[in-house]
Motif scaffolding. Structure first.
Motif, PDB file in Angstrom:
ATOM      1  N   ASN A  28     -21.926  15.553 -57.804  1.00 60.68           N
ATOM      2  CA  ASN A  28     -21.954  16.363 -59.025  1.00 60.68           C
ATOM      3  C   ASN A  28     -20.537  16.709 -59.515  1.00 60.68           C
ATOM      4  N   HIS A  29     -19.608  15.775 -59.288  1.00 58.10           N
ATOM      5  CA  HIS A  29     -18.240  15.996 -59.738  1.00 58.10           C
ATOM      6  C   HIS A  29     -18.126  15.740 -61.232  1.00 58.10           C
ATOM      7  N   SER A  93     -13.615  10.441 -57.720  1.00 53.44           N
ATOM      8  CA  SER A  93     -14.165  11.601 -58.413  1.00 53.44           C
ATOM      9  C   SER A  93     -13.550  12.867 -57.837  1.00 53.44           C
ATOM     10  N   SER A  94     -13.589  13.933 -58.619  1.00 53.60           N
ATOM     11  CA  SER A  94     -13.119  15.223 -58.147  1.00 53.60           C
ATOM     12  C   SER A  94     -13.801  16.319 -58.938  1.00 53.60           C
ATOM     13  N   SER A  95     -13.635  17.536 -58.445  1.00 59.36           N
ATOM     14  CA  SER A  95     -14.307  18.662 -59.101  1.00 59.36           C
ATOM     15  C   SER A  95     -13.367  19.856 -59.159  1.00 59.36           C
ATOM     16  N   PRO A  96     -12.336  19.792 -59.984  1.00 55.31           N
ATOM     17  CA  PRO A  96     -11.385  20.896 -60.045  1.00 55.31           C
ATOM     18  C   PRO A  96     -12.024  22.147 -60.640  1.00 55.31           C
ATOM     19  N   SER A 102      -9.024  26.875 -56.761  1.00 54.90           N
ATOM     20  CA  SER A 102      -9.022  25.635 -57.519  1.00 54.90           C
ATOM     21  C   SER A 102      -8.556  24.485 -56.648  1.00 54.90           C
ATOM     22  N   THR A 103      -9.205  23.385 -56.759  1.00 51.75           N
ATOM     23  CA  THR A 103      -8.839  22.226 -55.957  1.00 51.75           C
ATOM     24  C   THR A 103      -9.166  20.971 -56.746  1.00 51.75           C
ATOM     25  N   ASP A 104      -8.363  19.957 -56.579  1.00 53.89           N
ATOM     26  CA  ASP A 104      -8.700  18.688 -57.216  1.00 53.89           C
ATOM     27  C   ASP A 104      -8.517  17.526 -56.263  1.00 53.89           C
ATOM     28  N   THR A 105      -8.934  17.732 -55.013  1.00 49.70           N
ATOM     29  CA  THR A 105      -8.975  16.634 -54.058  1.00 49.70           C
ATOM     30  C   THR A 105      -9.861  15.525 -54.609  1.00 49.70           C
TER      31      THR A 105
END
Lengths: 117, 113
Positions: A28-29, A93-96, A102-105
């Motif tokens: 669900n990113h 994909s990522s889910s910032p 906040s993270t954008d791994t």
């Protein structure tokens, strides 16, 4: 969760042929990305999407097209294959999240190795 | 604009010795910094990241990295290398408000038995 899946794993195209590289994520990113990796050149961003219906060009978009009709899927289209498009293609994909935590791994798929002859 | 440099194409180290893989960056504002590892014929895997807080970040497989703002560096380290650490390592940078990271060219780490 399967994470990020890509198909096919390998493909050989003739010059001028077309194909679609498939990418699906089940996390669900909202952000999705397409990169190409060439030896010694690192990763180059082709296109990215910040959500369904929204796409934007990256560093090397020429010769490629994308669409994002759902959160899960982000296919990459090559219309007229050229030898310069021989590369390994990675979807991510990522889910910032804005604000604290906040993270954008990024999570990467296994890649598609494409050869254009 | 943001950029990241990995000055070494290849790093060789003997098993059991400490290892360092270098990364320097340039970004407007406060950086987000990442290390990823790629094993042969595989996608990239996340190792560790710096967002804010302690300058020494610990990650997977015994790796750690130190954020140095004055030197704009984020070197990856491990006290004792293993042969299984041999892989391609990528440093990446983005910044608050931008979620499009820029990757370095990668450093091939070779750990000799």
């Amino acid at each position: 969760n399967a994470g990020v899946t890509q198909t096919p794993k390998f493909r050989i195209l003739k010059i001028g042929q077309s194909m679609t590289l498939q990418c699906t994520q089940d996390m669900n990113h909202n952000y999705m990305y397409w990169y190409r990796q060439d030896p010694g050149m690192g990763l180059k961003l082709i296109y990215y999407s910040v959500g369904a219906g929204i796409t934007d060009k990256g560093e090397v978009p020429n010769g490629y097209n994308v669409s994002r009709s759902t959160t899960e899927d982000f296919p990459l289209r090559l219309e007229l294959a050229a030898p310069s498009q021989t590369s390994v293609y990675f979807c991510a994909s990522s889910s910032p999240r804005v604000g604290r935590g906040s993270t954008d791994t990024q999570y990467f798929g296994p890649g598609t190795r494409l050869t254009v002859l | 604009a943001q950029s990241v440099a990995q000055p070494e194409d290849q790093v060789n180290v003997a098993e059991g010795n400490p290892l360092t893989v270098k990364c320097t960056y340039s970004v407007s504002g406060n950086p987000y910094l990442f290390w990823y590892v790629q094993y042969p014929n595989r996608g990239l895997q996340f190792l560790l990241k710096y967002i804010t807080g302690d300058n020494l970040v610990k990650g997977s497989y015994g790796f750690e990295a130190e954020f140095n703002k004055s030197q704009t560096s984020f070197h990856l380290k491990k006290p004792s290398a293993l042969v299984s650490d041999s892989a391609l390592y990528f440093c990446a940078v983005s910044f608050i408000g931008s979620y499009i990271p820029t990757f370095g060219r990668g450093t091939s780490l070779i750990v000799h038995p």
